[in-house]
Write a protein that holds these residues in place. Structure first.
Motif, PDB file in Angstrom:
ATOM      1  N   GLU A  78       0.828  -1.211   0.000  1.00 22.62           N
ATOM      2  CA  GLU A  78       0.000   0.000   0.000  1.00 22.62           C
ATOM      3  C   GLU A  78       0.863   1.263   0.000  1.00 22.62           C
ATOM      4  N   GLN A  82       1.279   4.350  -2.886  1.00 25.23           N
ATOM      5  CA  GLN A  82       1.114   5.758  -2.514  1.00 25.23           C
ATOM      6  C   GLN A  82       2.398   6.567  -2.674  1.00 25.23           C
ATOM      7  N   SER A 342      -3.151  -3.703  -4.296  1.00 21.80           N
ATOM      8  CA  SER A 342      -2.923  -2.528  -5.150  1.00 21.80           C
ATOM      9  C   SER A 342      -4.163  -2.197  -5.961  1.00 21.80           C
ATOM     10  N   TRP A 344      -7.209  -2.961  -5.238  1.00 32.56           N
ATOM     11  CA  TRP A 344      -8.248  -2.498  -4.312  1.00 32.56           C
ATOM     12  C   TRP A 344      -8.024  -1.039  -3.935  1.00 32.56           C
ATOM     13  N   THR A 345      -6.760  -0.671  -3.733  1.00 35.12           N
ATOM     14  CA  THR A 345      -6.425   0.719  -3.413  1.00 35.12           C
ATOM     15  C   THR A 345      -6.801   1.649  -4.562  1.00 35.12           C
ATOM     16  N   LYS A 346      -6.601   1.189  -5.798  1.00 41.21           N
ATOM     17  CA  LYS A 346      -6.904   1.982  -6.986  1.00 41.21           C
ATOM     18  C   LYS A 346      -8.397   1.966  -7.344  1.00 41.21           C
ATOM     19  N   LYS A 347      -9.171   1.058  -6.694  1.00 44.12           N
ATOM     20  CA  LYS A 347     -10.608   0.897  -6.987  1.00 44.12           C
ATOM     21  C   LYS A 347     -10.856   0.516  -8.449  1.00 44.12           C
TER      22      LYS A 347
END
Length: 563
Positions: A78, A82, A342, A344-347
């Motif tokens: 994560e 970022q 990754s 999931w973080t970016k949707k």
């Protein structure tokens, strides 16, 4: 510390690296455990002492080598997305302190628990030697987990793969050597089992040293420019808090995933000791041939006090073969975690769907044929690998039941990693915890029935992973909003694997002995591949995601394997 160009691996590429290393490690492990369990070394009773200590150690090992690395892997993945490179580096420092403290605490706890555990599960008391030999490895496991998780979060699976091989080779060379030397010197299988355990400990120390030196010499690939442009790092307390919040449910889930070994080594042996008090003759009559065969080769006849450990040794042999499948497929979950985290973080919903379906399909392609193979050929496979009558007579039945469990365990464990990667650690923990309660109940009921006895352990494992598989799949669909293509990912591999299993009934070559078993397995594997091709189970995107995928796809299309 050197700074090298950082290379990140896709899920498929990382999975292949870990899968190849895991297969190699498991082959090395088989080379270690197969002769270890045969009559010329530890035999069934000695393997019972070995399995008892190893199964007590396994949950702690899994916590250190699966749970903790997943936690740091997710944090690092994560932070990398970022661009918080200072946090990445600081996470390693904070994690090192926490994990070293964890390793020391685990070692102390294990030492405290040895006496009550042995008193509860082994009336002979001889398991204590093997447990003492394995205790120091807990510290080395925590050191390894720090660096494995860090590199996995950077999507570099090579250090984990190499350290796995170093650990396995140490176990093979030193474990067998120590067991053989101790047996020759003492003629005592309990001491020889402790020698084998000491080899595992030294192998773990060597792997931990490799990872530490690998980081110090080659670094992590984060450049000075990236560090300079990175936002200021969070405080050590904030990073530790984030890590602990993520780690606790993951660690508990990992510990619960080892509930099979933990429940079996405590409850199964306790139950066997209990029923031996009133029903020893029932069990001796059931396994008269196996006991007579053991007594023929042993210097002393098998006593009622030793019979539970003897049966547990057979369970250990069958479980070792079964456990190949969830162990191999679990690496797909490890490789999928940073990639899915990754996405999931970016949707990115399309990327999320792809990184859910790929691990499910890959794991189904592995676990389904193996499970049906164990189900249809359990006694033949046990007879192929081990040379004692008990392995074939008792272990064969257990491996057939474990075959059913392998199909669901192979899929359920990577799904647990998927839930963890999207921040649903508590959900995966809940699913595993409920399954563990079911395992305890089923074990208590079935192992306590004299006519079922040790076979109840395999039944409990099947119930456990059937439940976890169903609940994990439903949870993934609910929390991601993505519905995997079940027909493509599970039904097609299941159909091909069923044909693979049924082929062993048509081409039954068991009368030819071990050679016939090998030929039968080869025919079943060929049937599996042919059916997969006929039902068009492989798709172009599956091949393109692999290294050199375009060239491989071109070859497969020309061969009409993919249409």
């Amino acid at each position: 510390m050197a700074e090298n160009k950082r290379k990140q691996q896709s899920f498929e590429y990382g999975a292949i690296i870990l899968l190849c290393s895991t297969v190699l490690v498991k082959i090395i492990g088989a080379i270690f455990k197969i002769p270890l369990g045969n009559e010329k070394l530890l035999g069934d009773l000695g393997f019972g002492y070995f399995s008892s200590a190893y199964d007590l150690f396994l949950p702690v090992y899994t916590l250190a080598m699966a749970g903790l690395p997943i936690a740091i892997s997710r944090v690092v993945a994560e932070k990398m997305v970022q661009g918080r490179y200072k946090d990445v580096r600081k996470s390693l420092k904070v994690t090192s302190r926490i994990f070293i403290a964890t390793g020391l605490a685990a070692t102390v706890i294990m030492l405290i628990l040895i006496k009550p555990f042995v008193s509860l599960t082994d009336s002979t008391g001889k398991t204590v030697y093997s447990i003492l030999a394995i205790v120091p490895s807990l510290f080395f496991c925590c050191v390894m987990s720090t660096y494995r998780g860090y590199f996995e979060g950077l999507r570099n699976m090579y250090p984990t793969a190499v350290s796995d091989i170093i650990e396995a080779l140490g176990k093979l060379i030193l474990g067998l050597s120590f067991a053989y030397i101790v047996l020759k010197l003492t003629n005592n299988v309990a001491f020889a089992a402790a020698g084998a355990m000491a080899g595992i400990t030294v192998g773990g120390a060597a792997a931990a040293a490799f990872l530490y030196l690998r980081y110090k010499i080659k670094g992590d690939g984060i450049t000075k420019q990236e560090l300079a442009e990175s936002p200021a790092a969070e405080s050590s307390r904030a990073i530790a808090k984030t890590l602990i919040v993520i780690a606790i449910p993951i660690v508990l889930t990992s510990l619960a995933n080892s509930i099979t070994s933990l429940v079996d080594v405590t409850m199964v042996k306790w139950q066997l000791n209990r029923i031996m008090q009133d029903s020893s003759q029932v069990i001796r009559d059931m396994y008269a041939t196996s006991i007579a065969d053991y007594n023929r080769f042993s210097a002393e006849a098998l006593t009622n006090a030793e019979l539970p450990t003897f049966l547990y040794g057979i369970r250990g042999k069958a479980f070792t073969i079964y456990n190949l499948i969830p162990t191999i497929t679990s690496v797909l979950g490890v490789s999928a975690l940073p990639v899915l985290a990754s996405a999931w973080t970016k949707k990115d919903k399309q990327l999320i769907k792809r990184n859910i379906e790929s691990p499910i399909k890959f794991t189904a392609l592995i676990s389904m044929p193996a499970g049906f193979g164990f189900l249809f050929m359990g006694d033949e496979i046990m007879g192929l690998i081990y040379n004692t009558t008990a392995s074939h007579e008792i272990g064969g039945i257990m491996l057939r039941i474990y075959g059913l469990a392998a199909m669901f365990a192979g899929l359920a464990i990577p799904m647990t990693s998927m839930l963890q990667s999207i921040g649903k650690e508590k959900v995966s923990l809940r699913n595993v915890a409920i399954g563990a309660v079911l395992k305890v109940i089923v074990n208590f009921i079935f192992v306590g029935i004299p006519s079922v006895n040790i076979q109840g352990a395999a039944i409990g494992t099947f119930v456990l992973y059937l439940f976890i598989f169903v609940m994990n799949l439903l949870s993934i669909i609910r929390y991601t909003g993505v519905k995997p293509n079940i027909y493509k990912t599970i039904v097609k591999p299941f159909a091909a694997a069923l044909c693979c299993g049924l082929s062993t009934l048509i081409f039954d070559l068991s009368r030819m002995g071990r050679v016939g078993t090998i030929i039968e397995i080869a025919i079943a594997a060929l049937v599996y591949v042919v059916v997969l091709i006929l039902i068009n189970a492989f798709e172009p995107e599956d091949i393109l995601s692999l290294p050199k995928g375009e060239k491989l796809l071109s070859v497969l299309k020309k061969a009409k394997i993919i249409r």
